[in-house]
Design a protein around this motif. Structure first.
Motif, PDB file in Angstrom:
ATOM      1  N   VAL A  79       2.750   6.985  -4.398  1.00 32.21           N
ATOM      2  CA  VAL A  79       2.591   6.717  -2.766  1.00 32.21           C
ATOM      3  C   VAL A  79       3.623   8.747  -2.675  1.00 32.21           C
ATOM      4  CG1 VAL A  79       4.599   6.167  -2.398  1.00 32.21           C
ATOM      5  CG2 VAL A  79       4.241   6.005  -0.418  1.00 32.21           C
ATOM      6  N   MET A  80       2.861   8.994  -1.745  1.00 33.81           N
ATOM      7  CA  MET A  80       3.766  10.630  -1.055  1.00 33.81           C
ATOM      8  C   MET A  80       5.162  10.456  -1.561  1.00 33.81           C
ATOM      9  SD  MET A  80       2.806  11.160   3.222  1.00 33.81           S
ATOM     10  CE  MET A  80       0.950  11.107   3.165  1.00 33.81           C
ATOM     11  N   PRO A  81       5.472  11.411  -1.526  1.00 30.43           N
ATOM     12  CA  PRO A  81       7.598  11.893  -1.985  1.00 30.43           C
ATOM     13  C   PRO A  81       7.217  11.714  -0.023  1.00 30.43           C
ATOM     14  CG  PRO A  81       6.095  13.975  -2.597  1.00 30.43           C
ATOM     15  CD  PRO A  81       4.879  13.112  -2.117  1.00 30.43           C
ATOM     16  N   LEU A  82       8.669  10.287  -0.031  1.00 27.29           N
ATOM     17  CA  LEU A  82       9.193  10.021   0.652  1.00 27.29           C
ATOM     18  C   LEU A  82       9.783  10.709   2.029  1.00 27.29           C
ATOM     19  CD1 LEU A  82      11.186   8.228   2.773  1.00 27.29           C
ATOM     20  CD2 LEU A  82      12.711   8.418   1.465  1.00 27.29           C
ATOM     21  N   GLN A  83       9.685  12.104   2.066  1.00 25.04           N
ATOM     22  CA  GLN A  83      10.111  13.443   2.812  1.00 25.04           C
ATOM     23  C   GLN A  83       8.018  13.662   3.416  1.00 25.04           C
ATOM     24  OE1 GLN A  83      14.208  15.092   1.045  1.00 25.04           O
ATOM     25  NE2 GLN A  83      13.032  16.607   2.959  1.00 25.04           N
ATOM     26  N   GLU A  84       7.799  13.903   2.488  1.00 22.74           N
ATOM     27  CA  GLU A  84       6.891  14.385   3.148  1.00 22.74           C
ATOM     28  C   GLU A  84       5.900  12.699   3.982  1.00 22.74           C
ATOM     29  OE1 GLU A  84       1.999  15.148   1.533  1.00 22.74           O
ATOM     30  OE2 GLU A  84       3.585  15.757   0.427  1.00 22.74           O
ATOM     31  N   TYR A  85       6.074  11.585   3.886  1.00 21.63           N
ATOM     32  CA  TYR A  85       5.773  10.479   4.541  1.00 21.63           C
ATOM     33  C   TYR A  85       6.494  10.491   5.985  1.00 21.63           C
ATOM     34  CZ  TYR A  85       5.060   5.684   5.276  1.00 21.63           C
ATOM     35  OH  TYR A  85       4.823   4.646   6.061  1.00 21.63           O
ATOM     36  N   LEU A  86       7.451  11.125   5.616  1.00 24.01           N
ATOM     37  CA  LEU A  86       8.221  10.957   7.005  1.00 24.01           C
ATOM     38  C   LEU A  86       7.936  12.329   7.894  1.00 24.01           C
ATOM     39  CD1 LEU A  86      12.689  10.072   5.781  1.00 24.01           C
ATOM     40  CD2 LEU A  86      10.503   8.875   6.632  1.00 24.01           C
TER      41      LEU A  86
ATOM     42  N   HIS B 207       9.425  -7.568 -11.437  1.00 26.43           N
ATOM     43  CA  HIS B 207       8.075  -6.294 -10.992  1.00 26.43           C
ATOM     44  C   HIS B 207       9.553  -5.201  -9.921  1.00 26.43           C
ATOM     45  CE1 HIS B 207       4.341  -5.145  -8.510  1.00 26.43           C
ATOM     46  NE2 HIS B 207       5.173  -4.521  -8.415  1.00 26.43           N
ATOM     47  N   LYS B 208       9.482  -3.856 -10.217  1.00 32.21           N
ATOM     48  CA  LYS B 208       9.644  -3.314  -9.874  1.00 32.21           C
ATOM     49  C   LYS B 208       9.484  -1.802  -8.817  1.00 32.21           C
ATOM     50  CE  LYS B 208      12.432  -2.341 -14.304  1.00 32.21           C
ATOM     51  NZ  LYS B 208      12.921  -1.192 -15.942  1.00 32.21           N
ATOM     52  N   LEU B 209      10.093  -2.244  -7.903  1.00 33.91           N
ATOM     53  CA  LEU B 209       9.816  -1.173  -6.692  1.00 33.91           C
ATOM     54  C   LEU B 209       9.931   0.445  -7.221  1.00 33.91           C
ATOM     55  CD1 LEU B 209       9.732  -3.595  -5.701  1.00 33.91           C
ATOM     56  CD2 LEU B 209       9.943  -2.442  -3.553  1.00 33.91           C
ATOM     57  N   ARG B 210       9.031   1.436  -6.900  1.00 31.93           N
ATOM     58  CA  ARG B 210       9.225   2.327  -6.341  1.00 31.93           C
ATOM     59  C   ARG B 210      11.186   3.442  -5.369  1.00 31.93           C
ATOM     60  NH1 ARG B 210       5.197   8.373  -5.891  1.00 31.93           N
ATOM     61  NH2 ARG B 210       7.164   9.611  -5.587  1.00 31.93           N
ATOM     62  N   ILE B 211      11.429   3.773  -5.566  1.00 35.59           N
ATOM     63  CA  ILE B 211      12.573   4.163  -5.202  1.00 35.59           C
ATOM     64  C   ILE B 211      12.726   5.546  -4.497  1.00 35.59           C
ATOM     65  CG2 ILE B 211      15.416   4.163  -4.568  1.00 35.59           C
ATOM     66  CD1 ILE B 211      14.216   1.281  -4.364  1.00 35.59           C
ATOM     67  N   GLU B 212      13.270   6.129  -3.040  1.00 36.42           N
ATOM     68  CA  GLU B 212      13.555   7.231  -3.063  1.00 36.42           C
ATOM     69  C   GLU B 212      14.583   6.659  -2.058  1.00 36.42           C
ATOM     70  OE1 GLU B 212      11.466  10.563  -1.705  1.00 36.42           O
ATOM     71  OE2 GLU B 212       9.791   9.562  -3.621  1.00 36.42           O
ATOM     72  N   THR B 213      15.748   7.900  -1.175  1.00 32.39           N
ATOM     73  CA  THR B 213      17.128   7.572  -0.786  1.00 32.39           C
ATOM     74  C   THR B 213      16.199   9.150  -0.039  1.00 32.39           C
ATOM     75  OG1 THR B 213      18.735   8.829  -1.693  1.00 32.39           O
ATOM     76  CG2 THR B 213      18.384   6.284  -1.838  1.00 32.39           C
ATOM     77  N   PHE B 214      16.852   9.134   1.402  1.00 31.66           N
ATOM     78  CA  PHE B 214      17.403  10.433   2.434  1.00 31.66           C
ATOM     79  C   PHE B 214      18.073   9.878   3.432  1.00 31.66           C
ATOM     80  CE2 PHE B 214      15.803  12.377   6.265  1.00 31.66           C
ATOM     81  CZ  PHE B 214      16.120  13.811   5.225  1.00 31.66           C
ATOM     82  N   CYS B 215      19.320  10.417   3.182  1.00 33.07           N
ATOM     83  CA  CYS B 215      20.272  11.138   3.544  1.00 33.07           C
ATOM     84  C   CYS B 215      20.842   9.366   4.519  1.00 33.07           C
ATOM     85  CB  CYS B 215      20.357  10.745   5.386  1.00 33.07           C
ATOM     86  SG  CYS B 215      19.689  12.864   5.693  1.00 33.07           S
ATOM     87  N   GLY B 216      21.301   8.643   2.866  1.00 26.91           N
ATOM     88  CA  GLY B 216      22.195   8.187   2.799  1.00 26.91           C
ATOM     89  C   GLY B 216      20.917   6.798   2.859  1.00 26.91           C
TER      90      GLY B 216
ATOM     91  N   GLY C  85       1.255  -1.386   0.160  1.00 30.86           N
ATOM     92  CA  GLY C  85      -0.108   0.004  -0.103  1.00 30.86           C
ATOM     93  C   GLY C  85       0.882   1.719   0.486  1.00 30.86           C
ATOM     94  N   PRO C  86       0.307   2.312   0.055  1.00 29.02           N
ATOM     95  CA  PRO C  86       0.666   3.853   0.381  1.00 29.02           C
ATOM     96  C   PRO C  86       1.979   4.081   1.286  1.00 29.02           C
ATOM     97  CG  PRO C  86      -1.179   3.761   1.194  1.00 29.02           C
ATOM     98  CD  PRO C  86      -1.469   2.445   0.482  1.00 29.02           C
ATOM     99  N   THR C  87       2.977   3.124   1.708  1.00 30.87           N
ATOM    100  CA  THR C  87       4.291   3.269   2.186  1.00 30.87           C
ATOM    101  C   THR C  87       5.495   2.895   1.696  1.00 30.87           C
ATOM    102  OG1 THR C  87       4.028   0.735   2.901  1.00 30.87           O
ATOM    103  CG2 THR C  87       2.674   2.326   4.376  1.00 30.87           C
ATOM    104  N   TRP C  88       6.380   3.705   3.163  1.00 33.81           N
ATOM    105  CA  TRP C  88       7.950   3.635   2.360  1.00 33.81           C
ATOM    106  C   TRP C  88       8.046   2.431   3.455  1.00 33.81           C
ATOM    107  CZ3 TRP C  88       9.941   5.080  -1.966  1.00 33.81           C
ATOM    108  CH2 TRP C  88       9.419   6.701  -2.529  1.00 33.81           C
ATOM    109  N   ASN C  89       8.779   1.504   2.617  1.00 36.50           N
ATOM    110  CA  ASN C  89       9.529   0.614   3.595  1.00 36.50           C
ATOM    111  C   ASN C  89      10.719   0.014   3.449  1.00 36.50           C
ATOM    112  OD1 ASN C  89       7.145  -1.551   4.590  1.00 36.50           O
ATOM    113  ND2 ASN C  89       6.645  -0.237   2.008  1.00 36.50           N
ATOM    114  N   PHE C  90      11.621   0.856   4.504  1.00 35.15           N
ATOM    115  CA  PHE C  90      13.394   0.590   4.621  1.00 35.15           C
ATOM    116  C   PHE C  90      14.035  -0.836   3.536  1.00 35.15           C
ATOM    117  CE2 PHE C  90      17.142  -1.072   6.478  1.00 35.15           C
ATOM    118  CZ  PHE C  90      17.989  -0.530   6.020  1.00 35.15           C
ATOM    119  N   LEU C  91      14.927  -0.793   3.280  1.00 39.07           N
ATOM    120  CA  LEU C  91      15.466  -1.084   1.999  1.00 39.07           C
ATOM    121  C   LEU C  91      17.040  -1.210   2.558  1.00 39.07           C
ATOM    122  CD1 LEU C  91      13.900  -0.857  -1.277  1.00 39.07           C
ATOM    123  CD2 LEU C  91      13.306  -2.386   0.063  1.00 39.07           C
TER     124      LEU C  91
END
Length: 415
Positions: free
Chosen positions: A167-174, A148-157, A43-49
């Motif tokens: 899903v909303m942009p990562l920094q907005e989610y955080l 099957h590709k995931l959407r990826i974003e990084t923040f501070c490494g 769903g609309p969540t960001w998961n640590f990888l």
């Protein structure tokens, strides 16, 4: 039965008290677990990888999970971070079986379909058949058979992935607060010191509640209070994002203030006469200007960032069924650490992990809960320490961040 998404699940009779009560059914019902995979992890969540520091070179990869879905995280030849489901687009076999490494091509052992670091299909054996017989149809298009590709974003490494393209942009989610706490720890380049993994015989949510439960530490973790690392009488509090789904529990320094509280309660840990044979394990350096010596940050649905004195780590919580989960620990320091600091971090790491002087109990107490509720899914837990609201608080004798977790969980699950 009630309709949720494209599947059905048993109706959850959530108590009218809301997030101050949690029905035990959510910790054991297989249909609830299946819906979590769909509504939360897909769903609309960001998961640590992973941490970018784990993938420093082009071709580096690491295998991990989003929920119970296997995933490969890579750095492609252009230096970009990618992630895709670790499942061949041919017949569904696992493609990458190593935990980490470096490669230009991922090749499925079943029929040798080959994929690049972006997850694109690059090679199919016997595509033209053998001696003109068999093979793939003329309209076979390799571009339609990528992994099957995931959407990826990084923040501070820190690398996050999502299955939801909207899903909303990562920094907005955080949120602004949580971004600040992540920047606080990842304030300069890091290097990985090592890993631990542990399996727990309890539902994943029981462990995540434990992470968000700040007031059990002085009671359950006798090592903490015996040696003065963390007591509720020390100054600290709970900080939460606007949604309530993420939190930070923080403590300022060691203090002897208000120790009478512990004496009057006759807590076993305060009265202990045990001493460390090697007290240097608790020696450390002040390295954060704000004076916080213990900070536990949770990012919904399964990431934990910890600073316990000089021990820094990311914990990744992974569901493995209704009554089982895994916890993966990644310990790190800073690239500019001297040898003495690295030794100090390694020695203090004995506090945490599966057999840590502190964290050992967290790995076992969840199973006690799972055992205790086994025949009472219609009953509920009681979550009113610190009030009934979901908000930041300048004290730690509270369950406010647990209530925040259930607030967001219910929204996503439709309960």
């Amino acid at each position: 039965m009630s309709k949720l998404g494209t599947e059905t699940t048993e109706i959850i009779s959530w108590p009218e008290e809301g997030v101050t009560r949690v029905p035990y059914q959510v910790y054991m019902d297989p249909s609830v677990y299946e819906q979590e995979q769909l509504r939360i992890y897909r769903g609309p969540t960001w998961n640590f990888l992973a941490l970018e520091a784990e993938l420093p070179q082009s071709g580096d990869y690491k295998t991990t999970f989003v929920g119970d879905t296997p995933v490969v995280v890579t750095r492609d030849r252009d230096g970009e971070i990618r992630a895709f489901v670790n499942r061949c687009s041919h017949r569904g076999a696992t493609v990458c079986m190593d935990s980490c490494g470096n490669t230009k091509t991922f090749t499925c052992v079943y029929h040798a379909w080959a994929f690049d670091a972006k997850g694109d299909l690059k090679g199919v054996p016997f595509r033209s058949g053998v001696e003109g017989k068999g093979g793939m149809p003329e309209d076979f298009d390799t571009s339609k058979h990528a992994l099957h590709k995931l959407r990826i974003e990084t923040f501070c490494g820190v690398i996050f992935g999502s299955f939801d393209p909207h899903v909303m942009p990562l920094q907005e989610y955080l949120g602004e607060k949580m971004c600040g706490y992540i920047r606080r720890v990842f304030n300069r380049p890091v290097h990985v010191l090592g890993y631990n993994r542990q399996s727990m015989n309890n539902n994943w949510k029981i462990y995540f509640e434990n992470v968000k439960d700040s007031y059990h530490a002085s009671i359950l973790h006798t090592f903490f209070s015996t040696f003065g690392l963390n007591r509720l009488s020390q100054r600290g509090g709970i900080d939460m994002d606007d949604t309530g789904m993420h939190h930070v529990s923080y403590t300022y320094g060691s203090s002897n203030e208000n120790e009478d509280t512990y004496k009057q309660a006759n807590l076993r840990s305060f009265n202990s006469k045990y001493k460390l044979e090697d007290p240097t394990m608790l020696e450390g350096r002040k390295e954060f200007a704000d004076g916080i010596t213990l900070a536990i940050q949770s990012i919904f649905p399964g990431m934990v960032l910890q600073q316990i004195h000089n021990t820094l780590a990311v914990r990744q919580l992974l569901p493995k069924g209704p009554e089982k989960c895994e916890l993966h620990w990644t310990y790190f320091g800073y690239e500019d650490d001297d040898d003495q600091m690295t030794t100090m971090r390694m020695k203090q790491s004995n506090l945490v992990g599966p057999a840590g002087f502190v964290s050992l109990e967290d790995g076992g107490v969840g199973e006690l809960v799972q055992r205790g509720i086994v025949r009472d899914k219609d009953k509920s837990s009681f979550v009113e320490m610190g009030g009934k609201t979901v908000q930041s608080q300048e004290f730690r004798a509270t369950e406010t961040s647990i209530r925040g977790f259930w607030k967001r969980y219910r929204e996503l699950m439709g309960y």
